[in-house]
Write a protein that holds these residues in place. Structure first.
Motif, mmCIF file in Angstrom:
data_model
loop_
_atom_site.group_PDB
_atom_site.id
_atom_site.type_symbol
_atom_site.label_atom_id
_atom_site.label_comp_id
_atom_site.label_asym_id
_atom_site.label_seq_id
_atom_site.Cartn_x
_atom_site.Cartn_y
_atom_site.Cartn_z
ATOM 1 N N LEU A 24 0.826 -1.201 0.000
ATOM 2 C CA LEU A 24 0.000 0.000 0.000
ATOM 3 C C LEU A 24 0.867 1.260 0.000
ATOM 4 O O LEU A 24 0.508 2.262 -0.631
ATOM 5 C CB LEU A 24 -0.932 -0.013 1.213
ATOM 6 C CG LEU A 24 -1.968 1.113 1.280
ATOM 7 C CD1 LEU A 24 -2.895 1.073 0.067
ATOM 8 C CD2 LEU A 24 -2.787 1.011 2.566
ATOM 9 N N GLN A 28 0.276 4.010 -2.952
ATOM 10 C CA GLN A 28 -0.086 5.405 -2.685
ATOM 11 C C GLN A 28 1.004 6.365 -3.143
ATOM 12 O O GLN A 28 0.707 7.435 -3.687
ATOM 13 C CB GLN A 28 -0.360 5.587 -1.192
ATOM 14 C CG GLN A 28 -1.602 4.861 -0.678
ATOM 15 C CD GLN A 28 -2.876 5.318 -1.341
ATOM 16 O OE1 GLN A 28 -3.398 4.659 -2.243
ATOM 17 N NE2 GLN A 28 -3.393 6.448 -0.917
ATOM 18 N N VAL A 40 0.904 6.437 4.830
ATOM 19 C CA VAL A 40 0.663 5.009 5.051
ATOM 20 C C VAL A 40 1.773 4.421 5.911
ATOM 21 O O VAL A 40 1.528 3.609 6.813
ATOM 22 C CB VAL A 40 0.572 4.250 3.710
ATOM 23 C CG1 VAL A 40 0.392 2.757 3.950
ATOM 24 C CG2 VAL A 40 -0.581 4.780 2.871
ATOM 25 N N TYR A 79 -11.004 -6.378 3.113
ATOM 26 C CA TYR A 79 -10.559 -4.999 2.899
ATOM 27 C C TYR A 79 -9.398 -4.933 1.913
ATOM 28 O O TYR A 79 -9.343 -4.036 1.061
ATOM 29 C CB TYR A 79 -10.156 -4.365 4.233
ATOM 30 C CG TYR A 79 -9.766 -2.908 4.079
ATOM 31 C CD1 TYR A 79 -10.714 -1.963 3.698
ATOM 32 C CD2 TYR A 79 -8.456 -2.486 4.285
ATOM 33 C CE1 TYR A 79 -10.373 -0.633 3.533
ATOM 34 C CE2 TYR A 79 -8.101 -1.160 4.116
ATOM 35 C CZ TYR A 79 -9.059 -0.233 3.757
ATOM 36 O OH TYR A 79 -8.712 1.083 3.575
ATOM 37 N N LEU A 83 -8.859 -2.824 -1.697
ATOM 38 C CA LEU A 83 -7.705 -2.036 -2.120
ATOM 39 C C LEU A 83 -7.137 -2.560 -3.442
ATOM 40 O O LEU A 83 -6.714 -1.784 -4.305
ATOM 41 C CB LEU A 83 -6.619 -2.071 -1.043
ATOM 42 C CG LEU A 83 -6.968 -1.421 0.307
ATOM 43 C CD1 LEU A 83 -5.794 -1.577 1.275
ATOM 44 C CD2 LEU A 83 -7.327 0.043 0.139
ATOM 45 N N GLU A 86 -9.172 -1.313 -6.307
ATOM 46 C CA GLU A 86 -8.858 0.074 -6.628
ATOM 47 C C GLU A 86 -7.627 0.171 -7.529
ATOM 48 O O GLU A 86 -7.579 0.997 -8.434
ATOM 49 C CB GLU A 86 -8.620 0.877 -5.347
ATOM 50 C CG GLU A 86 -9.887 1.280 -4.620
ATOM 51 C CD GLU A 86 -9.633 2.395 -3.619
ATOM 52 O OE1 GLU A 86 -8.499 2.480 -3.110
ATOM 53 O OE2 GLU A 86 -10.563 3.162 -3.353
ATOM 54 N N SER A 87 -6.627 -0.675 -7.264
ATOM 55 C CA SER A 87 -5.422 -0.657 -8.090
ATOM 56 C C SER A 87 -5.679 -1.244 -9.473
ATOM 57 O O SER A 87 -5.151 -0.760 -10.472
ATOM 58 C CB SER A 87 -4.294 -1.432 -7.405
ATOM 59 O OG SER A 87 -3.813 -0.740 -6.285
ATOM 60 N N LYS A 103 -6.998 9.306 0.695
ATOM 61 C CA LYS A 103 -7.413 8.652 1.950
ATOM 62 C C LYS A 103 -6.313 7.738 2.498
ATOM 63 O O LYS A 103 -6.580 6.644 3.000
ATOM 64 C CB LYS A 103 -8.700 7.842 1.742
ATOM 65 C CG LYS A 103 -9.871 8.677 1.226
ATOM 66 C CD LYS A 103 -11.095 7.816 0.957
ATOM 67 C CE LYS A 103 -12.237 8.655 0.404
ATOM 68 N NZ LYS A 103 -13.417 7.836 0.076
ATOM 69 N N SER A 104 -5.060 8.183 2.391
ATOM 70 C CA SER A 104 -3.925 7.329 2.736
ATOM 71 C C SER A 104 -3.896 6.949 4.211
ATOM 72 O O SER A 104 -3.613 5.800 4.558
ATOM 73 C CB SER A 104 -2.619 8.027 2.353
ATOM 74 O OG SER A 104 -2.586 8.295 0.974
ATOM 75 N N ARG A 106 -6.361 6.764 6.383
ATOM 76 C CA ARG A 106 -7.418 5.803 6.702
ATOM 77 C C ARG A 106 -7.090 4.421 6.156
ATOM 78 O O ARG A 106 -7.268 3.408 6.845
ATOM 79 C CB ARG A 106 -8.769 6.273 6.134
ATOM 80 C CG ARG A 106 -9.941 5.405 6.562
ATOM 81 C CD ARG A 106 -11.247 5.909 6.013
ATOM 82 N NE ARG A 106 -11.368 5.631 4.587
ATOM 83 C CZ ARG A 106 -12.471 5.902 3.869
ATOM 84 N NH1 ARG A 106 -13.489 6.508 4.437
ATOM 85 N NH2 ARG A 106 -12.515 5.606 2.592
ATOM 86 N N LYS A 107 -6.595 4.366 4.931
ATOM 87 C CA LYS A 107 -6.242 3.078 4.341
ATOM 88 C C LYS A 107 -5.129 2.388 5.135
ATOM 89 O O LYS A 107 -5.189 1.179 5.389
ATOM 90 C CB LYS A 107 -5.801 3.271 2.889
ATOM 91 C CG LYS A 107 -6.931 3.637 1.936
ATOM 92 C CD LYS A 107 -6.390 3.862 0.525
ATOM 93 C CE LYS A 107 -7.503 4.219 -0.440
ATOM 94 N NZ LYS A 107 -6.979 4.487 -1.801
ATOM 95 N N THR A 111 -5.670 -1.073 7.160
ATOM 96 C CA THR A 111 -4.865 -2.211 6.717
ATOM 97 C C THR A 111 -4.081 -2.810 7.875
ATOM 98 O O THR A 111 -4.015 -4.037 8.029
ATOM 99 C CB THR A 111 -3.897 -1.769 5.601
ATOM 100 O OG1 THR A 111 -4.655 -1.310 4.474
ATOM 101 C CG2 THR A 111 -3.008 -2.925 5.164
#
Length: 211
Positions: A24, A28, A40, A79, A83, A86-87, A103-104, A106-107, A111
């Motif tokens: 992640l 990001q 992150v 979850y 993600l 999204e990628s 939203k880094s 929160r992600k 995670t």
């Protein structure tokens, strides 16, 4: 006894080990820039105190009953799949990707919270080590924590900076395919978490025996 050198080694190995959070960080930083990757990377500084407290209070119960960690693994798998999606559906250019809120923080927090590995580390190694050291030499426990988190977070920050600098070289179809590869890596980790969750819940053995 917590040796500060062991804290550095544990932190470095955890920081560079392949996993959902490291992937992640790369995703990001590649999509939104160095700052978002760093957000992150620092997620463990937010999540680990509650994890340490939970494992200190409930560690014995969790080690006796694997169900909480099993359910956590399955939730984490769902979850991480989100993600990954999204990628995989990212647009071919970074400019389009940046129209979405990163939203880094929160992600990163979700995670790490939904990954059972930090819990397992603190149940089996971290909490007992700190507990014994704090009783005999509190300063060594503090130095161990400082070394551990400087390496855990610092290694991910360095990676975010490197990826962010490479970002300008990665455009068009290159950017698209890198994101797809990262999405597939995230799907792999989602599968690992799902497998671990099913094993902890005993469902894998039951389904195998039924077959």
């Amino acid at each position: 006894m917590a040796d500060p050198i062991s804290g550095i080694l544990f932190g470095l190995s955890a920081g560079v080990a392949p996993g959902p959070l490291l992937t992640l960080v790369i995703t990001q930083a590649l999509s939104y820039g160095i700052t978002e990757g760093i957000k992150v990377a620092v997620a463990p500084l937010v999540t680990d105190l509650p994890i340490i407290i939970a494992t200190a209070i409930l560690g014995v119960r969790w080690s006796a009953s694997p169900m909480p960690l099993g359910l956590l693994s399955l939730a984490g798998s769902v979850y991480i799949c989100f993600l990954a999606w999204e990628s995989l559906k990212v647009k071919p250019t970074r400019q389009k990707a940046r129209t979405r809120a990163p939203k880094s923080i929160r992600k990163g927090i979700l995670t790490n919270f939904l990954n059972p590995h930090p819990y397992l580390f603190w149940i089996t190694i971290g909490t007992p080590l700190l507990h014994s050291s704090w009783a005999n030499a509190p300063h060594l426990a503090i130095l161990w924590l400082a070394g551990f988190y400087s390496m855990l977070v610092g290694s991910k920050i360095v990676l975010s900076i490197l990826v962010g600098h490479w970002q300008e070289l990665l455009q068009g179809s290159t950017y698209l395919w890198i994101n797809r590869c990262l999405g597939m890596i995230l799907l792999f980790f989602a599968g690992v978490l799902a497998r671990d969750g099913l094993r902890l819940l005993g469902w894998v053995e039951i389904s195998t025996a039924a077959g």
